[in-house]
Design an enzyme around this catalytic site. Sequence first.
Site, short mmCIF file in Angstrom:
data_model
loop_
_atom_site.label_atom_id
_atom_site.label_comp_id
_atom_site.label_asym_id
_atom_site.label_seq_id
_atom_site.Cartn_x
_atom_site.Cartn_y
_atom_site.Cartn_z
N GLY A 73 42.83 -42.98 79.83
CA GLY A 73 42.97 -41.54 79.93
C GLY A 73 44.11 -41.16 80.85
O GLY A 73 44.81 -40.16 80.60
N THR A 74 44.32 -41.93 81.89
CA THR A 74 45.44 -41.67 82.81
C THR A 74 46.76 -41.70 82.07
O THR A 74 47.62 -40.83 82.25
CB THR A 74 45.43 -42.69 83.96
OG1 THR A 74 44.30 -42.43 84.81
CG2 THR A 74 46.71 -42.63 84.77
N ASN A 152 34.27 -34.03 86.24
CA ASN A 152 33.63 -35.32 86.45
C ASN A 152 32.66 -35.33 87.63
O ASN A 152 31.74 -36.15 87.68
CB ASN A 152 34.70 -36.40 86.68
CG ASN A 152 35.67 -36.03 87.77
OD1 ASN A 152 36.29 -34.97 87.73
ND2 ASN A 152 35.84 -36.89 88.76
N HIS A 202 35.89 -45.86 78.14
CA HIS A 202 34.87 -46.45 79.01
C HIS A 202 33.86 -45.43 79.54
O HIS A 202 32.88 -45.80 80.19
CB HIS A 202 35.50 -47.23 80.17
CG HIS A 202 36.08 -46.39 81.25
ND1 HIS A 202 35.41 -46.14 82.43
CD2 HIS A 202 37.26 -45.76 81.36
CE1 HIS A 202 36.16 -45.39 83.22
NE2 HIS A 202 37.28 -45.14 82.58
N THR A 238 52.54 -53.24 71.15
CA THR A 238 51.54 -53.77 70.23
C THR A 238 50.14 -53.31 70.64
O THR A 238 49.73 -53.47 71.78
CB THR A 238 51.59 -55.31 70.20
OG1 THR A 238 52.91 -55.72 69.83
CG2 THR A 238 50.58 -55.87 69.21
N CYS A 324 37.05 -41.62 101.86
CA CYS A 324 37.10 -42.16 103.22
C CYS A 324 38.52 -42.60 103.53
O CYS A 324 39.12 -43.38 102.79
CB CYS A 324 36.13 -43.33 103.36
SG CYS A 324 35.96 -43.94 105.04
#
Length: 378
Positions: A73-74, A152, A202, A238, A324
């Site tokens: 997706g990135t 998300n 995913h 490919t 963090c």
Amino acid sequence: MSADPIYLDFNATTPIDPEVIEAMLPYLRDHFGNPSSGHVYGARAKMALETAREQVADLIHAEADEIVFTGSGTEANNITILGTACANERKERMLHSAIEHPSVANPCRFLTFKGWSVSTLPVDSHGIVALDAAMDRLKGGAVLLSVMHANNETGAIQPIRELSELAHAQGVLMHSDAAQSLGKLPIDVKKLQVDALTLVGHKLYAPKSVGALYIRRGAPIAPINFGGGQERGVRPGTENVALIAGFGKACSLAQERLENDAQRILRLKKRLWSKLQNGVPGIALNSPPDRCLPNSLNVSFPGVTGSAILRGSPTVAASTGSACHEGAESPSSVLTAMGLDRERALGAVRLSLGRTTSESDVDTASEALIAAWKRLSA
């Protein structure tokens, strides 16, 4: 040997469906051909590629030739944003919401170093883009508006069709990142009126490192990589046939199961929220009560941090919205964009359910989270 923790992090990634694995295996073991080759080995791979393209297109009510396979997706988001910029000779403006994934926000930020300007659209207290603000910003001119279909962290569902109509009225292209909504909500690209839509494997019980980009016929998105011309030249290289075959199968399964999965998972989410409300006085709901993904529940535990809650309940695998940095926690940018104060944002935990979540999982997880909060707040 201790049992694995209860997995409530399906918005991060999903297990691969056994039927998806079966669909992939022939292209890992036997059918190894390059889909660009003219002989029988290539033809078998090409057939698998085009079958998957049709399966993806069917799930979102697109045409097969409007689907471009990507590695993630990135990558699809970068192709859309940078490709739209490359297709425009004049350096103008990009718009995106204040709650976008870094794979949208960061390519836009990169363009500012190339002379482009970037504006962000605010969200309301439920994390939903304000249409009046969008209308106002769009009147200032832009090339592209990018707003995710569903968030998300909170599960907030955005008014994509309305935003598309506003964008098109000003001659602006509309892109939406549907990584989180694919397979959880019905998606019809014609009804949404988007020019480009990002899809991810995913999050849909398919493998990692495969995604797709819907590009409406005629939408001006130029290639940002160059090679042999695969995937209409938009994403040369490919193709990974096995992963793509798995993604196609996952889309086919999602089309069959979407309504039943959504209803069952929504019931479980409501059960989880009810138990947490009863066990944790003052717990706050950060997800919108109505316009929300059926599987997503973002809550803030009072008086403690979300990370402490999760450390205190190791039998639950979930996420916080905080980051963090060198030992100091910072609150989620999504939650702060919604106007939440620092303490409430740091107390947030994202609980996302999935196809394999059971009622027993919900009951056990809620008990563990409540017990952790009671220990920490005593």
